[in-house]
Write a protein that holds these residues in place. Structure first.
Motif, PDB file in Angstrom:
ATOM      1  N   TRP A  28      48.149  47.028  25.553  1.00  0.00           N
ATOM      2  CA  TRP A  28      49.643  46.625  25.805  1.00  0.00           C
ATOM      3  C   TRP A  28      49.962  45.772  24.847  1.00  0.00           C
ATOM      4  O   TRP A  28      49.102  44.633  24.480  1.00  0.00           O
ATOM      5  CB  TRP A  28      49.640  46.137  27.473  1.00  0.00           C
ATOM      6  CG  TRP A  28      49.617  47.032  28.548  1.00  0.00           C
ATOM      7  CD1 TRP A  28      48.630  47.726  28.794  1.00  0.00           C
ATOM      8  CD2 TRP A  28      50.619  47.593  29.226  1.00  0.00           C
ATOM      9  NE1 TRP A  28      48.904  48.953  29.947  1.00  0.00           N
ATOM     10  CE2 TRP A  28      50.220  48.675  30.042  1.00  0.00           C
ATOM     11  CE3 TRP A  28      51.950  46.991  29.294  1.00  0.00           C
ATOM     12  CZ2 TRP A  28      51.244  49.147  30.925  1.00  0.00           C
ATOM     13  CZ3 TRP A  28      52.974  47.668  30.378  1.00  0.00           C
ATOM     14  CH2 TRP A  28      52.305  48.675  31.221  1.00  0.00           C
ATOM     15  N   ASP A  29      51.401  45.607  24.801  1.00  0.00           N
ATOM     16  CA  ASP A  29      52.060  44.370  24.120  1.00  0.00           C
ATOM     17  C   ASP A  29      52.301  43.344  25.245  1.00  0.00           C
ATOM     18  O   ASP A  29      53.163  43.754  26.169  1.00  0.00           O
ATOM     19  CB  ASP A  29      53.255  44.799  23.466  1.00  0.00           C
ATOM     20  CG  ASP A  29      54.199  44.031  22.826  1.00  0.00           C
ATOM     21  OD1 ASP A  29      53.846  42.634  23.052  1.00  0.00           O
ATOM     22  OD2 ASP A  29      55.362  44.278  22.407  1.00  0.00           O
ATOM     23  N   LEU A  30      51.667  42.252  25.239  1.00  0.00           N
ATOM     24  CA  LEU A  30      51.729  41.309  26.170  1.00  0.00           C
ATOM     25  C   LEU A  30      53.472  40.982  26.314  1.00  0.00           C
ATOM     26  O   LEU A  30      53.628  40.554  27.459  1.00  0.00           O
ATOM     27  CB  LEU A  30      51.121  40.052  26.091  1.00  0.00           C
ATOM     28  CG  LEU A  30      49.689  40.343  26.090  1.00  0.00           C
ATOM     29  CD1 LEU A  30      48.858  38.946  25.885  1.00  0.00           C
ATOM     30  CD2 LEU A  30      48.877  40.978  27.026  1.00  0.00           C
ATOM     31  N   GLY A  31      54.268  40.904  25.335  1.00  0.00           N
ATOM     32  CA  GLY A  31      55.515  40.716  25.032  1.00  0.00           C
ATOM     33  C   GLY A  31      56.370  41.492  26.112  1.00  0.00           C
ATOM     34  O   GLY A  31      57.775  41.112  26.304  1.00  0.00           O
ATOM     35  N   ARG A  32      55.922  42.744  26.513  1.00  0.00           N
ATOM     36  CA  ARG A  32      56.875  43.431  27.425  1.00  0.00           C
ATOM     37  C   ARG A  32      56.613  43.221  28.971  1.00  0.00           C
ATOM     38  O   ARG A  32      57.351  43.802  29.675  1.00  0.00           O
ATOM     39  CB  ARG A  32      56.159  44.878  27.228  1.00  0.00           C
ATOM     40  CG  ARG A  32      56.370  45.676  25.863  1.00  0.00           C
ATOM     41  CD  ARG A  32      55.745  46.972  25.898  1.00  0.00           C
ATOM     42  NE  ARG A  32      55.969  47.799  27.133  1.00  0.00           N
ATOM     43  CZ  ARG A  32      55.529  48.915  27.154  1.00  0.00           C
ATOM     44  NH1 ARG A  32      54.334  49.015  26.743  1.00  0.00           N
ATOM     45  NH2 ARG A  32      55.778  49.522  28.320  1.00  0.00           N
TER      46      ARG A  32
ATOM     47  N   GLY B 239      62.882  42.108  25.631  1.00  0.00           N
ATOM     48  CA  GLY B 239      61.706  42.868  25.302  1.00  0.00           C
ATOM     49  C   GLY B 239      60.941  43.081  26.635  1.00  0.00           C
ATOM     50  O   GLY B 239      60.074  43.775  26.615  1.00  0.00           O
ATOM     51  N   ILE B 240      61.358  42.409  27.607  1.00  0.00           N
ATOM     52  CA  ILE B 240      60.601  42.454  29.068  1.00  0.00           C
ATOM     53  C   ILE B 240      61.248  44.022  29.594  1.00  0.00           C
ATOM     54  O   ILE B 240      62.077  44.264  29.929  1.00  0.00           O
ATOM     55  CB  ILE B 240      60.784  41.465  29.925  1.00  0.00           C
ATOM     56  CG1 ILE B 240      60.100  40.027  29.656  1.00  0.00           C
ATOM     57  CG2 ILE B 240      60.036  41.714  31.346  1.00  0.00           C
ATOM     58  CD1 ILE B 240      58.628  39.959  29.310  1.00  0.00           C
ATOM     59  N   ASP B 241      59.909  44.846  29.778  1.00  0.00           N
ATOM     60  CA  ASP B 241      60.324  46.111  30.708  1.00  0.00           C
ATOM     61  C   ASP B 241      59.306  46.510  31.681  1.00  0.00           C
ATOM     62  O   ASP B 241      59.465  47.406  32.389  1.00  0.00           O
ATOM     63  CB  ASP B 241      60.280  47.128  29.451  1.00  0.00           C
ATOM     64  CG  ASP B 241      59.088  47.570  28.849  1.00  0.00           C
ATOM     65  OD1 ASP B 241      57.901  47.060  29.389  1.00  0.00           O
ATOM     66  OD2 ASP B 241      59.062  48.378  27.666  1.00  0.00           O
ATOM     67  N   THR B 242      58.480  45.526  31.948  1.00  0.00           N
ATOM     68  CA  THR B 242      57.577  45.900  33.131  1.00  0.00           C
ATOM     69  C   THR B 242      57.255  44.538  33.812  1.00  0.00           C
ATOM     70  O   THR B 242      57.127  43.349  32.999  1.00  0.00           O
ATOM     71  CB  THR B 242      56.094  46.269  32.401  1.00  0.00           C
ATOM     72  OG1 THR B 242      56.703  47.609  31.731  1.00  0.00           O
ATOM     73  CG2 THR B 242      55.210  46.624  33.632  1.00  0.00           C
ATOM     74  N   ALA B 243      56.947  44.692  35.120  1.00  0.00           N
ATOM     75  CA  ALA B 243      56.535  43.586  36.050  1.00  0.00           C
ATOM     76  C   ALA B 243      55.247  44.061  36.448  1.00  0.00           C
ATOM     77  O   ALA B 243      55.029  45.133  36.993  1.00  0.00           O
ATOM     78  CB  ALA B 243      57.500  43.552  37.337  1.00  0.00           C
TER      79      ALA B 243
END
Length: 202
Positions: free
Chosen positions: A92-96, A131-135
């Motif tokens: 995973w990209d942690l920035g997401r 850039g955030i797309d997931t919680a």
């Protein structure tokens, strides 16, 4: 019955509330399934990062002027290695990802909408960050046959699913804490739940 007031607090404005959040964590996490034997001094050190980590926030629930619940969040990139590790291992990209930490609410205030409100407020906060797309959040894994499990205990899985979260079986982290009656900390596995966060409507 008065309505609970939810307020999202960030940065240095959090510091006056950290003792209350520590008190709530110690009280609520003593219950099943965490059975956490908490320490106020440790709690306030642990919670202090929410006043300094970029993007971090705590949603507080008030009955009048009394804090009766709290719910934390911060970008996954600002979390500790234990929480980041399974995401790194899975590529995973942690920035997401925005990580939703604990939600704690005193028992007498449950069933009044605060649990839903905690998710609504944290998701709204997370969507403000490019850039955030997931919680994501995680929950301790316990053996259903554990004799310490209270009779009639109902897990929160159905509530989380109604909020749009789904389990991610490949994402499991390990955290250590001292359980009630134990002499020292022991490791515990926690499984993650995820939700896609569409951008805020223009």
């Amino acid at each position: 019955m008065t309505a609970l007031r939810l307020t999202t607090v960030t940065g240095e404005a959090l510091r006056p509330h950290l003792a209350d959040v520590a008190r709530l964590r110690i009280a609520v996490f003593r219950e099943w399934p965490y059975l956490y034997d908490g320490d106020a001094a440790y709690e306030e050190r642990y919670l202090g990062r929410y006043a300094t980590a970029p993007g971090a926030a705590i949603v507080l629930a008030f009955d009048g002027d009394r804090a009766v619940g709290a719910s934390t969040c911060l970008p996954l990139a600002e979390e500790g290695e234990a929480v980041q590790a399974p995401f790194r291992a899975a590529g995973w990209d942690l920035g997401r990802v925005f990580y939703f930490g604990e939600s704690v609410l005193l028992p007498e205030y449950r069933g009044r909408g605060a649990g839903v409100g905690f998710f609504v407020e944290r998701e709204a906060h997370a969507r403000r960050f490019p850039g955030i797309d997931t919680a994501a959040f995680c929950a301790v894994m316990r053996d259903p046959a554990d004799p310490r499990r209270p009779a009639g205990y109902v897990p929160l899985d159905a509530f989380w699913r109604r909020r749009g979260y789904v389990p991610a079986p490949d994402l499991v982290c390990t955290m250590s804490w001292k359980e009630i009656g134990a002499a020292e900390e022991t490791p515990h596995e926690l499984a993650f739940w995820l939700k896609r966060l569409p951008p805020e409507a223009a």
